[in-house]
Design a protein around this motif. Structure first.
Motif, PDB file in Angstrom:
ATOM      1  N   PHE A 152     -60.387  96.342  39.326  1.00  0.00           N
ATOM      2  CA  PHE A 152     -58.968  96.395  39.649  1.00  0.00           C
ATOM      3  C   PHE A 152     -58.297  95.076  39.273  1.00  0.00           C
ATOM      4  CE2 PHE A 152     -55.507  95.558  42.702  1.00  0.00           C
ATOM      5  CZ  PHE A 152     -54.659  96.600  42.369  1.00  0.00           C
ATOM      6  N   GLN A 153     -58.904  93.973  39.647  1.00  0.00           N
ATOM      7  CA  GLN A 153     -58.331  92.669  39.334  1.00  0.00           C
ATOM      8  C   GLN A 153     -58.233  92.451  37.825  1.00  0.00           C
ATOM      9  OE1 GLN A 153     -60.408  89.585  41.464  1.00  0.00           O
ATOM     10  NE2 GLN A 153     -59.784  90.384  43.461  1.00  0.00           N
TER      11      GLN A 153
ATOM     12  N   LYS B 260     -54.806  91.880  35.578  1.00  0.00           N
ATOM     13  CA  LYS B 260     -54.667  90.729  34.681  1.00  0.00           C
ATOM     14  C   LYS B 260     -54.350  91.163  33.244  1.00  0.00           C
ATOM     15  CE  LYS B 260     -57.525  87.612  37.385  1.00  0.00           C
ATOM     16  NZ  LYS B 260     -58.783  86.887  37.496  1.00  0.00           N
ATOM     17  N   ARG B 261     -54.911  92.282  32.805  1.00  0.00           N
ATOM     18  CA  ARG B 261     -54.644  92.780  31.447  1.00  0.00           C
ATOM     19  C   ARG B 261     -53.231  93.312  31.296  1.00  0.00           C
ATOM     20  NH1 ARG B 261     -59.921  94.982  31.766  1.00  0.00           N
ATOM     21  NH2 ARG B 261     -59.030  96.980  32.368  1.00  0.00           N
TER      22      ARG B 261
ATOM     23  N   HIS C 262     -45.316  86.496  34.681  1.00  0.00           N
ATOM     24  CA  HIS C 262     -44.894  87.553  35.595  1.00  0.00           C
ATOM     25  C   HIS C 262     -45.667  87.451  36.903  1.00  0.00           C
ATOM     26  CE1 HIS C 262     -42.965  89.212  32.090  1.00  0.00           C
ATOM     27  NE2 HIS C 262     -42.444  90.185  32.819  1.00  0.00           N
ATOM     28  N   VAL C 263     -45.093  88.004  37.944  1.00  0.00           N
ATOM     29  CA  VAL C 263     -45.702  88.017  39.272  1.00  0.00           C
ATOM     30  C   VAL C 263     -46.033  89.469  39.629  1.00  0.00           C
ATOM     31  CG1 VAL C 263     -45.292  87.568  41.731  1.00  0.00           C
ATOM     32  CG2 VAL C 263     -44.392  85.996  40.000  1.00  0.00           C
TER      33      VAL C 263
ATOM     34  N   LYS D 154     -43.758  94.244  40.109  1.00  0.00           N
ATOM     35  CA  LYS D 154     -44.054  93.312  39.019  1.00  0.00           C
ATOM     36  C   LYS D 154     -42.723  92.775  38.532  1.00  0.00           C
ATOM     37  CE  LYS D 154     -44.141  94.491  34.750  1.00  0.00           C
ATOM     38  NZ  LYS D 154     -44.301  94.837  33.358  1.00  0.00           N
ATOM     39  N   TYR D 155     -42.640  91.463  38.324  1.00  0.00           N
ATOM     40  CA  TYR D 155     -41.387  90.899  37.818  1.00  0.00           C
ATOM     41  C   TYR D 155     -41.664  89.552  37.155  1.00  0.00           C
ATOM     42  CZ  TYR D 155     -41.658  88.185  42.155  1.00  0.00           C
ATOM     43  OH  TYR D 155     -42.071  87.366  43.181  1.00  0.00           O
ATOM     44  N   ARG D 156     -40.703  89.131  36.347  1.00  0.00           N
ATOM     45  CA  ARG D 156     -40.790  87.810  35.716  1.00  0.00           C
ATOM     46  C   ARG D 156     -40.078  86.831  36.628  1.00  0.00           C
ATOM     47  NH1 ARG D 156     -37.975  84.830  31.618  1.00  0.00           N
ATOM     48  NH2 ARG D 156     -36.511  86.541  31.450  1.00  0.00           N
ATOM     49  N   ASP D 157     -40.817  85.839  37.066  1.00  0.00           N
ATOM     50  CA  ASP D 157     -40.268  84.845  37.985  1.00  0.00           C
ATOM     51  C   ASP D 157     -39.256  83.969  37.254  1.00  0.00           C
ATOM     52  OD1 ASP D 157     -39.892  83.431  40.301  1.00  0.00           O
ATOM     53  OD2 ASP D 157     -41.790  82.340  40.192  1.00  0.00           O
TER      54      ASP D 157
END
Length: 119
Positions: A16-17, A21-22, A28-29, A114-117
Motif C-alpha cells: 500500500f505504501q 508513493k508511485r 504533493h501531500v 491528495k493535493y499540491r502543497d
C-alpha cells in the motif's frame, strides 16, 4: 484494517505504501483516515463524520438546510482532511463492508485527499 483486527497482523501495508508513493507526485501531500462503524446506515455514518444537518421549514413548507448542528461534532481527523487546502485537490472515499453472522458487520470507510502543497 479488518484482517489486522482479526489476526493481529497487518497484510499488504508495504505494498500500500509503495502504491501511494508511485501515484503521488513529488511536492504533493496525501492524507487518509480510516473510520470503523458497526452498521450499514449511510446517513448515520455521514452525521458521525461530518456533523448533523438540521432541516428547517419556512412558511411555504419548503425545506432549507442549515449549518451543521453543534450537538453532533465531527471527528477532528475528518474535519482536518475536508479542510485541506492547496492546488489540484482530489478527494477519495473507499468503503468496505465485512458481514458477520447474526446481522453484525464492520463497515470501514477510508477518506483520503491528495493535493499540491502551496505553503
Amino acid at each position: 484494517y479488518e484482517s489486522k483486527r482479526m489476526t493481529g497482523k497487518s497484510h499488504g501495508n508495504a505494498e500500500f505504501q509503495q502504491a501511494i508513493k508511485r501515484h503521488i507526485p513529488v511536492g504533493h501531500v496525501f492524507k487518509a483516515v480510516p473510520f470503523l462503524f458497526n452498521h450499514r446506515d449511510a446517513k448515520k455514518m455521514a452525521v458521525s463524520l461530518f456533523g448533523s444537518v438540521r432541516e428547517k421549514s419556512d412558511k411555504k413548507h419548503s425545506k432549507t438546510k442549515t449549518a451543521p448542528s453543534s450537538s453532533r461534532l465531527a471527528p477532528p481527523a475528518a474535519i482536518d482532511l475536508i479542510r485541506s487546502r492547496g492546488d489540484s485537490v482530489r478527494f477519495a472515499v473507499r468503503v468496505r463492508v465485512f458481514p458477520y453472522p447474526e446481522d453484525v458487520c464492520a463497515t470501514w470507510i477510508l477518506l483520503a485527499v491528495k493535493y499540491r502543497d502551496v505553503t
